[in-house]
Design a protein around this motif. Structure first.
Motif, PDB file in Angstrom:
ATOM      1  N   LEU A   1      -2.456   5.809   1.339  1.00 44.93           N
ATOM      2  CA  LEU A   1      -2.814   6.178   2.815  1.00 44.93           C
ATOM      3  C   LEU A   1      -3.001   7.687   3.122  1.00 44.93           C
ATOM      4  O   LEU A   1      -3.981   7.939   3.823  1.00 44.93           O
ATOM      5  N   LEU A   2      -2.436   8.672   2.365  1.00 44.91           N
ATOM      6  CA  LEU A   2      -2.853  10.035   2.605  1.00 44.91           C
ATOM      7  C   LEU A   2      -3.834  10.589   1.698  1.00 44.91           C
ATOM      8  O   LEU A   2      -4.346  11.771   1.931  1.00 44.91           O
ATOM      9  N   GLU A   3      -4.483   9.778   0.910  1.00 42.53           N
ATOM     10  CA  GLU A   3      -5.568  10.318  -0.007  1.00 42.53           C
ATOM     11  C   GLU A   3      -7.090  10.826   0.776  1.00 42.53           C
ATOM     12  O   GLU A   3      -7.328  11.598   0.369  1.00 42.53           O
ATOM     13  N   GLY A   4      -7.418   9.836   1.849  1.00 42.40           N
ATOM     14  CA  GLY A   4      -8.312  10.527   2.630  1.00 42.40           C
ATOM     15  C   GLY A   4      -8.124  11.617   3.508  1.00 42.40           C
ATOM     16  O   GLY A   4      -9.158  12.256   4.315  1.00 42.40           O
ATOM     17  N   LEU A   5      -6.981  12.129   3.762  1.00 42.45           N
ATOM     18  CA  LEU A   5      -6.745  13.231   4.569  1.00 42.45           C
ATOM     19  C   LEU A   5      -6.862  14.769   4.051  1.00 42.45           C
ATOM     20  O   LEU A   5      -6.982  15.079   3.141  1.00 42.45           O
TER      21      LEU A   5
ATOM     22  N   VAL B   1       0.875  -1.172  -0.034  1.00 41.06           N
ATOM     23  CA  VAL B   1      -0.025  -0.007  -0.130  1.00 41.06           C
ATOM     24  C   VAL B   1       1.051   1.160   0.003  1.00 41.06           C
ATOM     25  O   VAL B   1       1.591   1.396   0.867  1.00 41.06           O
ATOM     26  N   SER B   2       0.620   2.025  -1.184  1.00 45.14           N
ATOM     27  CA  SER B   2       1.603   2.969  -1.009  1.00 45.14           C
ATOM     28  C   SER B   2       1.245   4.326  -0.025  1.00 45.14           C
ATOM     29  O   SER B   2       0.095   4.318   0.301  1.00 45.14           O
ATOM     30  N   ALA B   3       2.316   5.213   0.038  1.00 43.85           N
ATOM     31  CA  ALA B   3       1.924   6.119   1.239  1.00 43.85           C
ATOM     32  C   ALA B   3       1.005   7.003   0.636  1.00 43.85           C
ATOM     33  O   ALA B   3      -0.110   7.803   1.081  1.00 43.85           O
ATOM     34  N   ASP B   4       0.899   7.426  -0.694  1.00 43.12           N
ATOM     35  CA  ASP B   4      -0.110   7.909  -1.490  1.00 43.12           C
ATOM     36  C   ASP B   4      -1.402   7.823  -1.313  1.00 43.12           C
ATOM     37  O   ASP B   4      -2.388   8.441  -0.947  1.00 43.12           O
TER      38      ASP B   4
END
Length: 114
Positions: free
Chosen positions: A110-114, A105-108
Motif C-alpha cells: 500500500l505504501l509503495e506508491g507514496l 494486501v501488505s502495508a508495504d
C-alpha cells in the motif's frame, strides 16, 4: 424467425437484451421472470451453447437448424428460472463461491506508491 435476407449471425448481432433474444426466437415469456433473472438466463444460455458446441458444428451452414437448436437451448435456460431461482441454479460465480473470499494486501504494498 429471422429475416431470410440476413444470415442468422447477422440477425443476432442486432440483439442486445434478454427480451430481444426471447422475442427473436419466438419464446413466450413472463416479463417478471425475465426482469428478475435476465443476467442468469443469458449466462445459462451461454453455458448451454458452450456445452453444445460440438453438436452445433454439425449444423454449420444450415441457419434453420442452428436457429432451431439455439431456440431449444434458450427455452431451456429460461425455463430453468421459471421453475427455480438464481441462488438455487447458481449460474453466476458469486453463487458458486464457498464462504467469504479474502485477499491479503501488505502495508508495504500500500505504501509503495507514496
Amino acid at each position: 424467425m429471422f429475416d431470410e435476407d440476413l444470415t442468422l449471425e447477422e440477425a443476432m448481432e442486432e440483439l442486445s437484451s434478454a427480451e430481444d433474444f426471447l422475442n427473436f426466437f419466438e419464446i413466450s415469456f413472463d416479463t417478471t421472470v425475465v426482469l428478475v433473472n435476465r443476467l442468469h438466463i443469458m449466462q445459462r444460455y451461454h453455458d448451454y451453447l458452450a456445452d453444445s458446441a460440438d453438436m452445433l458444428e454439425g449444423y454449420e451452414g444450415n441457419d434453420k437448424a442452428i436457429y432451431d437448436a439455439y431456440k431449444v437451448l434458450l427455452e431451456k435456460a429460461y425455463q430453468d428460472f421459471v421453475n427455480s431461482d438464481a441462488k438455487t441454479e447458481a449460474v453466476l460465480k458469486i453463487y458458486k463461491m464457498q464462504g467469504p473470499q479474502t485477499t491479503f494486501v501488505s502495508a508495504d504494498t500500500l505504501l509503495e506508491g507514496l
